[in-house]
Design an enzyme around this catalytic site. Structure first.
Site, mmCIF file in Angstrom:
data_model
loop_
_atom_site.group_PDB
_atom_site.id
_atom_site.type_symbol
_atom_site.label_atom_id
_atom_site.label_comp_id
_atom_site.label_asym_id
_atom_site.label_seq_id
_atom_site.Cartn_x
_atom_site.Cartn_y
_atom_site.Cartn_z
ATOM 1 N N ARG A 243 64.126 26.755 58.362
ATOM 2 C CA ARG A 243 63.078 25.730 58.490
ATOM 3 C C ARG A 243 61.929 26.241 59.355
ATOM 4 N NH1 ARG A 243 62.028 20.012 58.545
ATOM 5 N NH2 ARG A 243 61.653 19.177 60.642
ATOM 6 N N HIS A 266 57.583 15.874 61.128
ATOM 7 C CA HIS A 266 57.514 15.611 62.562
ATOM 8 C C HIS A 266 56.650 14.379 62.802
ATOM 9 C CE1 HIS A 266 58.336 20.108 63.663
ATOM 10 N NE2 HIS A 266 59.430 19.443 63.365
#
Length: 301
Positions: A243, A266
């Protein structure tokens, strides 16, 4: 109020009202059970007995054997627990409200170079297991998914024609992630040749094992450790490294930090800012290239 009752009420809140993911609830339970055991060991049975010094003493003990990131996760669970209790029982004081988090280092997590990834993906054979495992890693890296997101990915989240995945991430927030052709081709190969024959029930899960059961997070972590060892790569490389590699390579390819934030899911840009040094390096390179060129032109004239 009895601590056990407060705990049960809070976990019920997370499950029923906030509808948190099972992985999130289990994480809260693990952390709070450590906290509650500390309280029990110190003869504290009621919420009214807990004051700020007790919470700080617990955190000092906890930080002796844990990182700043783990400490902040623990503190977040404790704050949530006490805030919820106080909200429903205003006579009880919140002992954690003024406690601040721990300073974390800004180092970039371990990630794979493009050569590392070429070596990794080239190491799989064309057996059913090889195709299955290669697809797992292609999707983890190519779409920047969390392991939990990969293991719960369903067929109706995959849109080959539009070249996107609709991912339900933390907090059940949906985000759109594009898929590259190489990733799509690998997914179709697995779906047509492997998943079709492994499918023993009507599950919508995309990744299933040879018994038709869901792919577990433990399997993914074990797979990556095994392949990293076989390929002679950095032993620190983990599922999360793929990731991080996704984000790093996007920024190296001149993607904007905000775009990377959206693709990673996020909620806070500060979480994505561990990658800002890549942007800084790119800006410095662009600056040097331009102004060195200007200086050279002046010298030639």
């Amino acid at each position: 109020m009895n601590i056990k009752e407060a705990y049960d009420d809070y976990i019920m809140q997370l499950k029923v009202i906030e509808n948190k993911f099972l992985n999130t609830i289990e994480s809260y339970q693990r952390n709070l059970n450590v906290y509650l055991k500390y309280l029990k060991d110190h003869g504290i049975t009621d919420m009214e007995q807990i004051h700020v010094q007790i919470v700080e003493n617990f955190l000092m003990m906890y930080m002796d054997t844990h990182s700043a990131a783990s400490g902040n996760q623990m503190l977040s669970c404790i704050k949530g627990f006490h805030a919820y209790t106080v909200l429903n029982h205003p006579t009880i004081k919140d002992p954690a409200v003024s406690i601040r988090g721990f300073q974390q280092s800004k180092h970039l997590p371990v990630y794979c170079t493009k050569q590392d990834l070429e070596t990794l993906f080239a190491s799989f054979d064309q057996s059913d297991k090889g195709i299955y495992e290669k697809t797992i890693l292609e999707v983890l890296y190519g779409c920047g998914l969390r392991v939990s997101e990969l293991c719960t990915l369903t067929t109706n989240q995959i849109h080959y024609d539009q070249k996107i995945l609709r991912i339900h991430g933390k907090g059940d927030k949906e985000r759109i992630v594009p898929m590259a052709d190489v990733c799509i081709n690998q997914m179709k190969l697995y779906q047509d040749l492997v998943r079709r024959q492994w499918l023993t029930n009507r599950t919508a899960l995309f990744f299933i094992n040879a018994k038709g059961k869901a792919c577990s997070r433990q399997y993914v972590h074990t797979l990556i450790k095994r392949k990293v060892r076989e390929c002679g790569l950095d032993p620190r490389i983990s599922a999360h490294s793929l990731r991080h590699s996704f984000a790093t390579h996007l920024l190296e390819g001149e993607s904007d930090l905000r775009i990377v934030q959206e693709l990673l899911g996020h909620s806070d840009i500060q979480t994505t800012q561990i990658y800002t040094h890549i942007q800084n390096q790119r800006l410095t390179k662009a600056y040097d290239t331009y102004f060195n060129g200007v200086s050279k032109t002046k010298e030639d004239n």
